[in-house]
Design a protein around this motif. Structure first.
Motif, PDB file in Angstrom:
ATOM      1  N   ALA A  47     -19.372   6.875  -4.060  1.00 18.39           N
ATOM      2  CA  ALA A  47     -18.077   7.492  -4.324  1.00 18.39           C
ATOM      3  C   ALA A  47     -16.979   6.438  -4.193  1.00 18.39           C
ATOM      4  CB  ALA A  47     -17.826   8.637  -3.346  1.00 18.39           C
ATOM      5  N   PRO A  48     -15.908   6.555  -4.961  1.00 14.85           N
ATOM      6  CA  PRO A  48     -14.814   5.582  -4.840  1.00 14.85           C
ATOM      7  C   PRO A  48     -14.093   5.723  -3.506  1.00 14.85           C
ATOM      8  CG  PRO A  48     -14.175   7.385  -6.279  1.00 14.85           C
ATOM      9  CD  PRO A  48     -15.629   7.583  -5.967  1.00 14.85           C
ATOM     10  N   TYR A  49     -13.532   4.645  -3.035  1.00 18.22           N
ATOM     11  CA  TYR A  49     -12.713   4.686  -1.828  1.00 18.22           C
ATOM     12  C   TYR A  49     -11.585   3.679  -1.969  1.00 18.22           C
ATOM     13  CZ  TYR A  49     -14.209   0.224   0.210  1.00 18.22           C
ATOM     14  OH  TYR A  49     -14.408  -1.104   0.454  1.00 18.22           O
ATOM     15  N   LYS A  50     -10.566   3.837  -1.124  1.00 15.58           N
ATOM     16  CA  LYS A  50      -9.393   2.977  -1.193  1.00 15.58           C
ATOM     17  C   LYS A  50      -9.497   1.901  -0.123  1.00 15.58           C
ATOM     18  CE  LYS A  50      -4.328   3.182  -0.932  1.00 15.58           C
ATOM     19  NZ  LYS A  50      -3.160   4.063  -0.643  1.00 15.58           N
ATOM     20  N   PRO A  51      -9.738   0.650  -0.522  1.00 16.37           N
ATOM     21  CA  PRO A  51      -9.831  -0.418   0.482  1.00 16.37           C
ATOM     22  C   PRO A  51      -8.454  -0.769   1.032  1.00 16.37           C
ATOM     23  CG  PRO A  51     -10.034  -1.341  -1.714  1.00 16.37           C
ATOM     24  CD  PRO A  51      -9.983   0.149  -1.888  1.00 16.37           C
ATOM     25  N   VAL A  52      -8.447  -1.465   2.163  1.00 15.50           N
ATOM     26  CA  VAL A  52      -7.192  -1.916   2.760  1.00 15.50           C
ATOM     27  C   VAL A  52      -6.551  -2.951   1.836  1.00 15.50           C
ATOM     28  CG1 VAL A  52      -6.169  -3.157   4.690  1.00 15.50           C
ATOM     29  CG2 VAL A  52      -7.948  -1.456   5.102  1.00 15.50           C
ATOM     30  N   PRO A  53      -5.295  -2.752   1.437  1.00 16.12           N
ATOM     31  CA  PRO A  53      -4.653  -3.710   0.538  1.00 16.12           C
ATOM     32  C   PRO A  53      -4.331  -5.014   1.256  1.00 16.12           C
ATOM     33  CG  PRO A  53      -3.056  -2.088   1.270  1.00 16.12           C
ATOM     34  CD  PRO A  53      -4.390  -1.643   1.805  1.00 16.12           C
ATOM     35  N   PRO A  54      -4.264  -6.119   0.521  1.00 16.99           N
ATOM     36  CA  PRO A  54      -3.900  -7.381   1.166  1.00 16.99           C
ATOM     37  C   PRO A  54      -2.447  -7.364   1.593  1.00 16.99           C
ATOM     38  CG  PRO A  54      -4.037  -7.661  -1.218  1.00 16.99           C
ATOM     39  CD  PRO A  54      -4.529  -6.273  -0.922  1.00 16.99           C
ATOM     40  N   PRO A  55      -2.113  -8.064   2.671  1.00 15.57           N
ATOM     41  CA  PRO A  55      -0.720  -8.116   3.124  1.00 15.57           C
ATOM     42  C   PRO A  55       0.161  -8.976   2.235  1.00 15.57           C
ATOM     43  CG  PRO A  55      -2.088  -9.531   4.484  1.00 15.57           C
ATOM     44  CD  PRO A  55      -3.015  -8.799   3.580  1.00 15.57           C
ATOM     45  N   GLY A  56      -0.444  -9.744   1.346  1.00 15.89           N
ATOM     46  CA  GLY A  56       0.273 -10.602   0.411  1.00 15.89           C
ATOM     47  C   GLY A  56      -0.729 -11.206  -0.545  1.00 15.89           C
ATOM     48  N   GLN A  57      -0.233 -11.993  -1.487  1.00 15.83           N
ATOM     49  CA  GLN A  57      -1.138 -12.631  -2.435  1.00 15.83           C
ATOM     50  C   GLN A  57      -1.614 -14.001  -1.965  1.00 15.83           C
ATOM     51  OE1 GLN A  57      -2.687 -11.289  -5.291  1.00 15.83           O
ATOM     52  NE2 GLN A  57      -1.919  -9.596  -4.068  1.00 15.83           N
ATOM     53  N   GLY A  98      -7.630 -10.093  -5.243  1.00 17.05           N
ATOM     54  CA  GLY A  98      -7.041 -11.269  -5.849  1.00 17.05           C
ATOM     55  C   GLY A  98      -6.230 -12.137  -4.921  1.00 17.05           C
ATOM     56  N   ALA A  99      -6.210 -11.816  -3.621  1.00 14.93           N
ATOM     57  CA  ALA A  99      -5.436 -12.612  -2.670  1.00 14.93           C
ATOM     58  C   ALA A  99      -6.165 -13.902  -2.318  1.00 14.93           C
ATOM     59  CB  ALA A  99      -5.158 -11.806  -1.408  1.00 14.93           C
ATOM     60  N   SER A 100      -5.397 -14.918  -1.988  1.00 11.96           N
ATOM     61  CA  SER A 100      -5.936 -16.192  -1.509  1.00 11.96           C
ATOM     62  C   SER A 100      -5.688 -16.305  -0.013  1.00 11.96           C
ATOM     63  CB  SER A 100      -5.265 -17.368  -2.226  1.00 11.96           C
ATOM     64  OG  SER A 100      -5.510 -17.323  -3.609  1.00 11.96           O
ATOM     65  N   VAL A 157       2.887 -14.640   3.124  1.00 13.26           N
ATOM     66  CA  VAL A 157       2.776 -13.878   4.365  1.00 13.26           C
ATOM     67  C   VAL A 157       1.949 -14.704   5.341  1.00 13.26           C
ATOM     68  CG1 VAL A 157       0.688 -12.642   3.663  1.00 13.26           C
ATOM     69  CG2 VAL A 157       2.187 -11.615   5.375  1.00 13.26           C
ATOM     70  N   CYS A 158       2.248 -14.553   6.629  1.00 10.14           N
ATOM     71  CA  CYS A 158       1.487 -15.239   7.683  1.00 10.14           C
ATOM     72  C   CYS A 158       0.869 -14.183   8.590  1.00 10.14           C
ATOM     73  CB  CYS A 158       2.407 -16.161   8.479  1.00 10.14           C
ATOM     74  SG  CYS A 158       1.588 -17.037   9.836  1.00 10.14           S
ATOM     75  N   TRP A 159      -0.409 -14.338   8.903  1.00 11.37           N
ATOM     76  CA  TRP A 159      -1.157 -13.350   9.692  1.00 11.37           C
ATOM     77  C   TRP A 159      -1.805 -14.069  10.870  1.00 11.37           C
ATOM     78  CZ3 TRP A 159      -1.769  -8.121   8.071  1.00 11.37           C
ATOM     79  CH2 TRP A 159      -2.653  -7.348   8.835  1.00 11.37           C
ATOM     80  N   MET A 210       4.983  -2.679   7.468  1.00 12.66           N
ATOM     81  CA  MET A 210       4.311  -3.908   7.878  1.00 12.66           C
ATOM     82  C   MET A 210       3.608  -4.463   6.652  1.00 12.66           C
ATOM     83  SD  MET A 210       0.901  -2.686  10.003  1.00 12.66           S
ATOM     84  CE  MET A 210      -0.151  -4.083   9.505  1.00 12.66           C
ATOM     85  N   PRO A 211       3.198  -5.711   6.660  1.00 13.65           N
ATOM     86  CA  PRO A 211       2.597  -6.296   5.458  1.00 13.65           C
ATOM     87  C   PRO A 211       1.439  -5.459   4.919  1.00 13.65           C
ATOM     88  CG  PRO A 211       3.084  -8.024   7.015  1.00 13.65           C
ATOM     89  CD  PRO A 211       3.365  -6.728   7.722  1.00 13.65           C
ATOM     90  N   GLY A 212       1.581  -5.002   3.677  1.00  9.20           N
ATOM     91  CA  GLY A 212       0.552  -4.203   3.023  1.00  9.20           C
ATOM     92  C   GLY A 212       0.794  -2.716   3.068  1.00  9.20           C
TER      93      GLY A 212
END
Length: 439
Positions: A232-242, A267-269, A287-289, A373-375
């Motif tokens: 089933a499809p699910y929504k992954p955690v989005p990246p806080p930036g590219q 597509g984030a680096s 963004v800095c994590w 917060m980021p994302g």
């Protein structure tokens, strides 16, 4: 789907990780492509799994993750999936979350994976079978396929324990002698990190040899089953930036592998830098994590690393910076170490924390964001896990979120947010993000 099984036990400290690492190493030596996974929010074991299996291990969490996310994370091409449980097989929180209470049994039931029990037989004989029988009969949707006996003292001891299992018809798949000599070093949060363990390759090789000698690898592999069906499809955690500048070294070592996989898939680096090596975040990042880890063990060194400190401070003036647990504490004004000495930190928050009088803060957390917060935007609900021994001396900045435990009890570890005059946004939490809440 790939057949799988769960390595579980009646409690912590019974030898699950010993068997898990030895089994991964032994199967890998046989040429088996074995995929390791970890039940629950543990962030140290997966690194050891990866070293033993030669492939990344990710966490499956029944409290924080939806069933669709769990199934998708487990859908990895391999010959066999071996999943290490956490704590006791049925141990979880009182109030269920997304899929269950966070117990290893929830994962076994959801995925249809049989359980191989590790039984610590020290100090008992036939009673070990009674313990295993109770575990096998506790939940109808969980199947116990067999046991591996650990800490067997002598041939006589083994014969007595085996007699008990013969009486209940539960197969003994292996017997690990007490004198096997497999020992992993420990720390106040559990095992030390894989990259900190000297001679790790030798230790894993030894564990694999012991397990191959004393366990029936074919029988253990034969226990595994595969669940059929569409994902089933699910929504992954989005990246806080590219472009994510990620602190990564012995002081800041913990980001869940499934998060970084999701960020890269979007597509984030990821641009790693080492605060301990006095490196600043990549200026091309957006963004800095700063993840969790053990900044308190390196506080003196970090406080003197001016390139790191000034680099993050300058970055934060115009771009978002986020810290989790140890990263959050490093973003604060100061950390008091276990000896009572205060070390100046980044000063991007007024947060002051202390390890001089340790107090455990442990458990799942739900956070409803009061600020972005980021994302994530305001109002998003997040699920995570908190585990640290720091006391808050001062937390003066605006709270980032309303944070509650699984019972709905409001927690004082609200996180913080501070906006700079130039438009930068600094955020931090004591909990480690696992997934976005669906309910």
């Amino acid at each position: 789907m790939t057949p799988g099984l769960v390595i579980a036990a009646a409690s912590s400290g019974t030898g699950k990780t010993t068997l898990m690492l030895g089994l991964l190493a032994a199967l890998r030596a046989r040429g088996v492509a074995v995929q390791p996974l970890k039940c629950g929010p543990d962030y140290i074991d997966p690194a050891f799994h990866a070293a033993a299996a030669g492939r990344s291990s990710v966490n499956l969490d029944a409290w924080a993750m939806t069933s669709a996310q769990i199934a998708a994370l487990a859908a990895r091409p391999a010959d066999l999936i071996v999943t290490e449980g956490s704590m006791g097989l049925f141990d979880g929180v009182a109030v269920p979350g997304e899929t269950g209470t966070g117990a290893s049994a929830d994962i076994a039931a959801l995925m249809g994976w049989p359980v191989v029990l590790v039984i610590d037989a020290s100090g008992q004989a036939q009673t070990a079978a009674a313990v295993a029988l109770g575990l096998a009969q506790f939940r109808a949707d969980v199947t116990v396929a067999g046991v591996v006996l650990n800490k067997i003292a002598s041939p006589r001891h083994e014969a007595l324990v085996r007699r008990g299992f013969e009486s209940i018809g539960l197969p003994v798949l292996g017997v690990l002698p007490r004198a096997a000599g497999i020992e992993l070093p420990s720390r106040h949060l559990g095992l030390v990190q894989a990259e900190e363990t000297g001679e790790l390759e030798r230790l894993l090789s030894h564990a694999g040899e012991i397990v191959a000698e004393h366990c029936d690898l074919d029988a253990i592999m034969g226990c595994a089953t595969a669940q059929e069906g569409e994902l089933a499809p699910y929504k992954p955690v989005p990246p806080p930036g590219q472009r994510i500048a990620l602190a990564r070294d012995a002081a800041f070592s913990f980001v869940y592998p499934h998060l970084m996989e999701a960020w890269r898939a979007a597509g984030a680096s990821i641009l790693p830098f080492s605060p301990l090596a006095d490196e600043a975040p990549d200026p091309s990042a957006d963004v800095c994590w700063l993840p969790g880890g053990y900044p308190e063990l390196h506080a003196g060194r970090l406080s003197g690393n001016r390139s790191f400190i000034e680099g993050v401070r300058n970055f934060a003036q115009t771009r978002p910076v986020h810290g989790e647990c140890g990263g959050y504490m490093a973003l604060g004004a100061g950390i008091v170490d276990a000896e009572g000495q205060r070390h100046e930190m980044l000063g991007l928050f007024g947060l002051e924390t202390s390890f001089a009088k340790r107090k455990m803060h442990l458990g799942y957390r739900r956070a409803d964001l009061m600020s972005p917060m980021p994302g994530f935007a305001v109002g998003h609900a997040l699920r995570g896990h908190e585990f640290h021994y720091a006391n808050i001396l001062s937390q003066p900045d605006a709270p980032l979120a309303r944070v509650v435990d699984p019972n709905g009890t409001e927690m004082p570890e609200t996180g913080s947010i501070r906006v700079t005059p130039e438009g930068g946004r600094v955020t931090g939490t004591f909990f480690h993000l696992i997934a976005e809440a669906s309910q």
